[in-house]
Design an enzyme around this catalytic site. Structure first.
Site, PDB file in Angstrom:
ATOM      1  N   GLY A 118      78.169 -33.865  27.175  1.00 38.43           N
ATOM      2  CA  GLY A 118      79.245 -34.545  27.877  1.00 38.43           C
ATOM      3  C   GLY A 118      78.761 -35.812  28.531  1.00 38.43           C
ATOM      4  O   GLY A 118      77.567 -36.004  28.753  1.00 38.43           O
ATOM      5  N   GLY A 167      77.262 -40.719  34.557  1.00 38.60           N
ATOM      6  CA  GLY A 167      76.091 -40.242  33.842  1.00 38.60           C
ATOM      7  C   GLY A 167      76.421 -39.360  32.664  1.00 38.60           C
ATOM      8  O   GLY A 167      77.566 -39.269  32.232  1.00 38.60           O
ATOM      9  N   ASP A 197      88.809 -34.678  42.451  1.00 36.20           N
ATOM     10  CA  ASP A 197      88.825 -34.949  41.014  1.00 36.20           C
ATOM     11  C   ASP A 197      89.071 -33.670  40.204  1.00 36.20           C
ATOM     12  O   ASP A 197      88.360 -33.396  39.234  1.00 36.20           O
ATOM     13  CB  ASP A 197      87.510 -35.610  40.585  1.00 36.20           C
ATOM     14  CG  ASP A 197      87.657 -36.424  39.297  1.00 36.20           C
ATOM     15  OD1 ASP A 197      88.811 -36.733  38.925  1.00 36.20           O
ATOM     16  OD2 ASP A 197      86.634 -36.749  38.679  1.00 36.20           O
TER      17      ASP A 197
END
Length: 582
Positions: A290, A295, A416
């Site tokens: 991912g 990052g 988030d």
């Protein structure tokens, strides 16, 4: 004196202690702030006391809570009190009702509470109480309602509850109880007893839908205690020897050194760049699982114990990446919940080229992210989650969010919540990850005890960010609730909030709202509509409608109109129970 539901605000004056003949004091549902003055203990004739539904904070004054004259009703519910429940509560031998629910109280349940033998109603739910239920509470034989839900209480469910013949309601849900659930007394009736949200419980009557107990495992417990005692003695020797070996090993290690500051912050073992380089085969692209703004995440195997991990390597060239790293370290320092991704270790040092290097190492989630299941790529092939699985995931996410908001010390807003940050372990258990945008809501005891936060601006991911953030409003737990509502709608419709179909004023929420309640089949994932079969179509449709209504309520435009995340979790549990019956 009765001052309920007025507009009183500000601190309670210490001069209230001059009303020494006062016997009843009602201050419920106002906007009182600050602490309860200890001078109130001068009111030696007080029988009833109600401070519920205010913005009071600080600790519960032992001088007041220990007034033996209190004989009717005492409530401190729905405030921001912290600290422990004073042992002086044992002085309330004539008290009928004690309500300290929905605060931030912590510590163990005081043994002295067992002295309150006249109690009929005891509400301690919605706090952070921990430890086991003391045996002294076996003397509270007159209890009619007992609510310990939504705490961190552990240990076994006391057997003495079975003999409480007056109990009309017992709520032990959403704690950390373990072991066998009794089958007699109040535990015979699932309509008045709740034990949901305790993953370590087993047995009980079939209606509780708990796993069968492994008796062999419990029989071995005594042997483990004896073994642990012997191991403890030898362990002390081994720790000392290991310390000497580690000192020797440290001198021989090669590769760039790693700073220990973040590891100390996280209270986890240190790890070097060299260790992570080996674990991921040199951060091989084949191990990339991912990537995001801050990052990339690699699958790896730590050589020390062969543990499979997920290594999140921060892109320090990206503005805000270093701040995100520190935010995540700070957020993960003290939080522990079964539905939060577990941190294994961290690294802050330099790579082989001398560049700054920061990484977080997490427990590897074998089933990837919810995003991959709802919206699989061509390479991943077809994936599907049935309705029960989706509800279980939604409950897991709600439980973790509730913990962050109400039960982890300083409230944390994740900022988030979205499918790619909801990771699935074995048995499809969901864990919230990625705390890079997390925000603490500071609780000021010294001032007015209201939540404070810096302005967030646009904080989060487009489609999941609440509308008030775009207008410059401060971060709040209601912002997470909005994101959760959108997530829930996405799980049932299998449509992203950024889908190309949403334009010219149409969005995911309006799309679903316009279909409720009669046209749900037009918006729900077609796969879900095929599950029930003709005989169960009605129940399946009712459940889908109920879930979508929760999503709509959570994602209301105004924060004040949004459902509480705790209520969302409870409603989803009830829907799941209804589905299991078909």
């Amino acid at each position: 004196m009765r001052f309920n539901e007025n507009k009183f605000y500000g601190p309670i004056p210490s001069s209230i202690g001059n009303l020494t003949k006062l016997n009843r004091l009602y201050f419920a549902n106002n906007n009182l702030q600050g602490t309860i003055p200890s001078s109130l203990a001068n009111c030696k004739y007080l029988q009833l006391l109600d401070f519920s539904g205010n913005n009071l904070c600080g600790t519960l004054p032992p001088e007041v809570l220990g007034l033996s004259s209190l004989s009717g009703y005492v409530s401190f519910a729905k405030n921001y009190f912290i600290g422990s429940l004073p042992t002086e509560v044992g002085n309330l031998k004539a008290l009928g009702t004690l309500d300290v629910s929905d605060n931030m109280l912590s510590g163990e349940i005081p043994i002295s509470l067992g002295s309150c033998t006249s109690l009929e109603y005891l509400y301690m739910n919605g706090n952070r109480f921990q430890g086991s239920i003391p045996f002294s509470l076996s003397s509270l034989r007159g209890l009619q309602v007992l609510n310990f839900s939504h705490n961190n209480i552990s240990g076994q469910i006391p057997g003495f509850f079975v003999s409480f013949n007056s109990l009309l309601s017992l709520n032990l849900s959403f704690n950390d109880f373990e072991g066998i659930v009794p089958t007699d007394g109040v535990f015979k009736n699932v309509s008045i007893t709740s034990v949901m949200g305790n993953s370590k419980l087993c047995g009980g009557i079939p209606e509780f839908q708990l796993p069968v107990c492994n008796l062999k495992k419990s029989n071995k417990r005594r042997l483990k205690v004896i073994t642990a005692t012997v191991a403890g003695i030898s362990g002390a020797i081994l720790v000392f020897l290991s310390f000497l070996v580690l000192l020797r090993f440290k001198k021989k290690r090669h590769g760039p050194a790693s700073s220990n500051s973040e590891n100390s912050l996280l209270k986890v073992p240190r790890v070097s760049y060299n260790d992570l380089h080996k674990a991921t085969d040199g951060f091989l692209s084949a191990n990339l699982i991912g990537s995001g703004s801050f990052g990339s995440v690699y699958k790896g195997i730590l050589n020390e114990d062969g543990q499979t991990v997920a290594v999140k390597v921060l892109n320090l060239q990206y503005h805000g990446a270093a701040k995100s790293f520190m935010a995540e370290c700070e957020a993960l320092r003290n939080i522990r919940h079964r539905n939060l991704v577990k941190i294994v270790t961290a690294c802050s040092g330099v790579d082989y080229q001398g560049n700054d290097f920061k990484a977080l190492v997490y427990e590897f989630m074998v089933n990837g992210s919810l995003e991959q299941w709802l919206h699989p790529s061509v390479n991943e092939g077809y994936k599907n989650l049935n309705l029960i699985q989706r509800i279980n995931i939604a409950i897991d996410v709600a439980s973790a969010t509730e913990y962050l908001h109400h039960y982890c010390g300083t409230p944390i807003v994740h900022c988030d919540l979205k499918p790619s940050n909801d990771l699935l372990h074995d048995e499809m258990t969901a864990h919230i990850g990625d705390f890079g945008l997390a925000k603490f809501l500071l609780h000021s005891v010294q001032k007015n005890c209201t939540y404070q936060s810096s302005s967030a601006g646009l904080r989060g991911t487009i489609g999941y960010t609440p509308p008030e953030y775009g207008l410059g409003s401060e971060v709040s737990i209601k912002g997470d609730v909005y994101s959760y509502g959108i997530l829930l709608l996405e799980m049932i419709t299998r449509k992203r909030p950024t889908d190309v179909m949403f334009k010219e004023g149409l969005n995911l929420r309006k799309f679903v709202e316009s279909a409720l309640p009669n046209e749900v089949s037009e918006v729900a994932d077609p796969i879900l509509l095929q599950e029930g079969g003709q005989s169960n179509d009605r129940i399946m449709m009712e459940c889908l409608i109920s879930i979508l209504e929760i999503g709509i309520s959570c994602s209301a435009k105004l924060p004040i109109d949004r459902m509480d995340i705790s209520d969302a979790a409870i409603e989803l549990c009830l829907i799941r129970d209804k589905l299991k019956d078909i």
